[in-house]
Design an enzyme around this catalytic site. Structure first.
Site, mmCIF file in Angstrom:
data_model
loop_
_atom_site.group_PDB
_atom_site.id
_atom_site.type_symbol
_atom_site.label_atom_id
_atom_site.label_comp_id
_atom_site.label_asym_id
_atom_site.label_seq_id
_atom_site.Cartn_x
_atom_site.Cartn_y
_atom_site.Cartn_z
ATOM 1 N N ASP A 93 -16.396 1.492 8.852
ATOM 2 C CA ASP A 93 -15.735 2.518 8.053
ATOM 3 C C ASP A 93 -14.580 3.032 8.917
ATOM 4 O O ASP A 93 -14.796 3.731 9.914
ATOM 5 C CB ASP A 93 -16.741 3.631 7.724
ATOM 6 C CG ASP A 93 -16.097 4.714 6.867
ATOM 7 O OD1 ASP A 93 -14.845 4.812 6.872
ATOM 8 O OD2 ASP A 93 -16.826 5.463 6.199
ATOM 9 N N LYS A 148 4.735 -4.971 4.136
ATOM 10 C CA LYS A 148 5.567 -4.109 3.314
ATOM 11 C C LYS A 148 4.738 -3.550 2.168
ATOM 12 O O LYS A 148 3.799 -4.234 1.771
ATOM 13 C CB LYS A 148 6.799 -4.861 2.786
ATOM 14 C CG LYS A 148 6.466 -5.782 1.581
ATOM 15 C CD LYS A 148 7.486 -5.743 0.496
ATOM 16 C CE LYS A 148 7.258 -4.827 -0.625
ATOM 17 N NZ LYS A 148 6.411 -5.144 -1.751
ATOM 18 N N HIS A 178 6.715 -10.916 2.874
ATOM 19 C CA HIS A 178 6.295 -12.315 2.750
ATOM 20 C C HIS A 178 7.410 -13.230 2.228
ATOM 21 O O HIS A 178 7.348 -14.434 2.395
ATOM 22 C CB HIS A 178 5.016 -12.444 1.909
ATOM 23 C CG HIS A 178 5.233 -12.263 0.432
ATOM 24 N ND1 HIS A 178 5.218 -11.044 -0.179
ATOM 25 C CD2 HIS A 178 5.460 -13.159 -0.553
ATOM 26 C CE1 HIS A 178 5.429 -11.198 -1.478
ATOM 27 N NE2 HIS A 178 5.584 -12.474 -1.732
ATOM 28 N N LYS A 182 8.859 -17.677 3.007
ATOM 29 C CA LYS A 182 9.050 -18.756 2.026
ATOM 30 C C LYS A 182 10.037 -19.767 2.599
ATOM 31 O O LYS A 182 11.065 -19.396 3.157
ATOM 32 C CB LYS A 182 9.581 -18.196 0.691
ATOM 33 C CG LYS A 182 8.565 -17.304 -0.026
ATOM 34 C CD LYS A 182 9.135 -16.790 -1.340
ATOM 35 C CE LYS A 182 8.264 -15.705 -1.931
ATOM 36 N NZ LYS A 182 7.476 -16.092 -3.078
ATOM 37 N N GLU A 216 9.528 -11.292 -12.916
ATOM 38 C CA GLU A 216 8.105 -11.626 -12.883
ATOM 39 C C GLU A 216 7.561 -11.578 -14.300
ATOM 40 O O GLU A 216 7.969 -10.719 -15.088
ATOM 41 C CB GLU A 216 7.348 -10.604 -12.043
ATOM 42 C CG GLU A 216 7.855 -10.504 -10.616
ATOM 43 C CD GLU A 216 7.008 -9.523 -9.825
ATOM 44 O OE1 GLU A 216 5.901 -9.901 -9.454
ATOM 45 O OE2 GLU A 216 7.460 -8.380 -9.629
ATOM 46 N N ASP A 235 9.199 -1.214 -4.888
ATOM 47 C CA ASP A 235 8.259 -2.325 -4.722
ATOM 48 C C ASP A 235 8.989 -3.639 -4.412
ATOM 49 O O ASP A 235 8.515 -4.435 -3.609
ATOM 50 C CB ASP A 235 7.439 -2.477 -6.023
ATOM 51 C CG ASP A 235 6.353 -3.540 -5.907
ATOM 52 O OD1 ASP A 235 5.675 -3.586 -4.860
ATOM 53 O OD2 ASP A 235 6.174 -4.334 -6.860
ATOM 54 N N HIS A 240 12.190 -7.115 -0.529
ATOM 55 C CA HIS A 240 12.429 -8.523 -0.884
ATOM 56 C C HIS A 240 13.899 -8.792 -1.246
ATOM 57 O O HIS A 240 14.527 -9.696 -0.696
ATOM 58 C CB HIS A 240 11.557 -8.954 -2.067
ATOM 59 C CG HIS A 240 10.083 -8.832 -1.820
ATOM 60 N ND1 HIS A 240 9.503 -9.023 -0.594
ATOM 61 C CD2 HIS A 240 9.049 -8.549 -2.665
ATOM 62 C CE1 HIS A 240 8.191 -8.867 -0.681
ATOM 63 N NE2 HIS A 240 7.895 -8.566 -1.932
HETATM 64 C C1 BG6 Z 1 4.941 -7.946 -3.740
HETATM 65 C C2 BG6 Z 1 5.037 -6.843 -4.755
HETATM 66 O O1 BG6 Z 1 5.494 -7.541 -2.517
HETATM 67 O O2 BG6 Z 1 5.658 -9.090 -4.218
HETATM 68 C C3 BG6 Z 1 4.470 -7.315 -6.088
HETATM 69 O O3 BG6 Z 1 4.289 -5.712 -4.293
HETATM 70 C C4 BG6 Z 1 5.165 -8.571 -6.539
HETATM 71 O O4 BG6 Z 1 4.596 -6.298 -7.081
HETATM 72 C C5 BG6 Z 1 5.149 -9.621 -5.434
HETATM 73 O O5 BG6 Z 1 4.499 -9.043 -7.701
HETATM 74 C C6 BG6 Z 1 6.014 -10.817 -5.819
HETATM 75 O O6 BG6 Z 1 5.854 -11.825 -4.866
HETATM 76 P P1 BG6 Z 1 6.152 -13.334 -5.248
HETATM 77 O O7 BG6 Z 1 5.996 -14.081 -3.977
HETATM 78 O O8 BG6 Z 1 5.127 -13.711 -6.288
HETATM 79 O O9 BG6 Z 1 7.526 -13.378 -5.810
#
Ligand code: BG6
Length: 487
Positions: A93, A148, A178, A182, A216, A235, A240
């Site tokens: 915890d 992030k 992330h 890529k 998305e 977000d 990104h």
């Molecule tokens: C995340 C966001 O960082 O990236 C999400 O918090 C989003 O809301 C996601 O859906 C998108 O990642 P990817 O790699 O699917 O484009």
């Protein structure tokens, strides 16, 4: 002076081992690294979670994650068993100081060079840092990994960075976006700086405008609690999209190392023109999805506050105030529940010279370079040729010269960004991670835009779920004589 080789990590401690990120992304990424023989024999992974589980029960959960998130054709019993052997578990915890005593017993069995991966809410960071500090395991050979978003705005990101820097040197901190893992995003540097064809044309003299789209098809699903407090700008744009923008526009780094790359990205963020109240109308569109064909609207999602005015879509005209990019608009667009998942960067080159072809073909002029991250990972350059035919001397047709990485590199599958990121954490390479300045400058720009929007008279627009966003976003780009690229 040759830099000292980075220490190799011997153990990973994964906080939030039963959470979504670990199950969907990290465990599958470890599987592929194991399959490709990238992990040191002795590497151990200690999962930390709140559930009381034995080592065996945790390994079963890891196994379930693999069956769900790695496609059957890649699953191999030998690889699974090697990977499972690396995993151990400790129930903790994180808010209870006593729990860390038990953790310290588990840590004794691990190698000393440890990466602590915090796949948990930032609210818990301080407890974890204090807890680990209390059991004296924060040494100079360990690394700390956080995801992030780093904060919610400039102020909160500064607080998180200050907490990190209280216990770690900047060289030990790995802040993940992330997208940077890529392959196609990493390829942006190679594409730009290894091909003189592009590097010589990469400026306002040759480029008319640039689009960056991250559309998305998913909605908010069970993430409403997190998302409603954030919105799409925080977000998606804050990290990104701005990171993609940096890689597309930065100057050539002197070297391919973390310091050079990060300092070039910082310069781009410093040069981003702030969006002020006057600029909102022509530069900023914020919208929310409503009921669409077979898809419910944002405020009708389960558990949602029906009065919520959180944006699920933004499009922005951004400008970079420096020598190279004077006058070039960069259109950023991202939304949830759009028609399809499409992530792409589109570079529109100017057409110059005296036009000598058919007037009917004139609308085609100007090459377009499409760098796609999704649905395919590919690069495609639209070029003009003459259609075959005895009577077609002056007509133009536009066709793509395409590189689909799966085909050209005979890949079995495109690795997820997390494979690269985990390898770089193990090896101590920070090039694909964000530094403090990048995070804070990006927040400053976003905070400004949000503040200006709040103070402006602009209303929140709406778009039906399953479409390409509101008509105001079309207008934003058309007002400048441009169009969103749609296949
Ligand atoms: C995340 C966001 O960082 O990236 C999400 O918090 C989003 O809301 C996601 O859906 C998108 O990642 P990817 O790699 O699917 O484009």
């Amino acid at each position: 002076m040759t830099p000292k080789p980075a220490i190799k990590i011997e153990s990973f401690v994964l906080f939030g081992a039963l959470g979504d990120l670990s199950i969907r992304k990290l465990i599958p990424a470890w599987y592929y690294l194991e399959r490709d023989d990238k992990l040191n024999d002795g590497l151990q992974i200690l999962g930390i979670g709140r559930q009381e589980l034995t080592r065996l029960q945790f390994q079963e959960k890891v196994n379930d994650a693999l069956s769900t998130y790695v496609s059957d054709e890649y699953l191999d019993i030998g690889v699974i068993s090697r990977l499972l052997n690396r995993f151990d578990y400790c129930c903790c915890d994180l808010q209870k100081p006593n729990s860390y005593q038990e953790l310290s017993l588990s840590l004794k069995n691990l190698g000393k060079a440890v990466a602590y991966y915090l796949a948990i809410s930032p609210r818990l960071f301080e407890s974890v840092f204090d807890g680990l500090n209390g059991i004296n395991v924060l040494t100079s050979s360990c690394r700390i990994v956080v995801e992030k978003p780093i904060g919610f705005d400039l102020e909160s990101s500064k607080e998180i960075n200050a907490k990190l820097l209280k216990h770690f040197e900047e060289s030990q901190i790995y802040r993940i976006d992330h997208y940077l893992g890529k392959e196609t995003v990493q390829n942006l540097i190679t594409l730009r700086f290894a091909n003189s064809l592009f590097s010589s044309q990469w400026n306002s003299k040759s480029i008319d405008y640039v689009e960056i789209t991250a559309a998305e098809s998913v909605g908010i699903e069970d993430r409403w609690g997190y998302f409603d407090g954030m919105g799409q700008l925080r977000d998606m744009v804050q990290s990104h999209l701005l990171q993609l923008l940096c890689l597309i526009t930065m100057e050539p780094p002197n070297r391919l190392n973390d310091q050079s790359i990060r300092s070039e990205k910082v310069k781009v963020l410093e040069a981003l023109k702030p969006i002020n109240e006057k600029g909102i109308e022509s530069n900023f569109v914020s919208a929310q999805y409503t009921d669409g064909e077979n898809k419910i609207g944002y405020i009708n999602e389960e558990g949602v506050d029906v009065t919520s005015d959180t944006e699920t879509f933004v499009s922005i005209k951004a400008e970079i105030q420096n020598w190279r990019w004077k006058g070039v608009p960069f259109y950023l667009r991202t939304g949830k529940r759009m028609a399809s998942k499409t992530t792409q960067i589109v570079i529109h080159f100017k057409s110059d010279g005296h036009y000598i072809f058919d007037q009917d073909s004139e609308s085609l002029k100007g090459n377009t370079l499409i760098i796609s991250l999704h649905p395919s990972e590919s690069i495609s350059l639209k070029v003009f040729t003459k259609p075959h035919g005895v009577d077609k001397h002056s007509t133009l047709r536009s066709d793509p010269m395409s590189l689909d990485f799966i085909k050209t590199q005979k890949l079995l599958n495109i690795p997820s960004g997390y494979q690269s990121l985990l390898m770089d954490i193990l090896n101590g390479n920070q090039s694909l991670f964000l530094c403090k300045e990048e995070v804070e400058l990006a927040w400053e720009w976003c905070d400004n835009a949000l503040e200006a929007y709040k103070n402006s008279n602009q209303e929140l627009y709406f778009y039906p779920a399953g479409t390409n966003g509101p008509k105001e976003s079309e207008q934003l780009i058309q007002n400048n004589g441009h169009n969103w690229h749609e296949e």
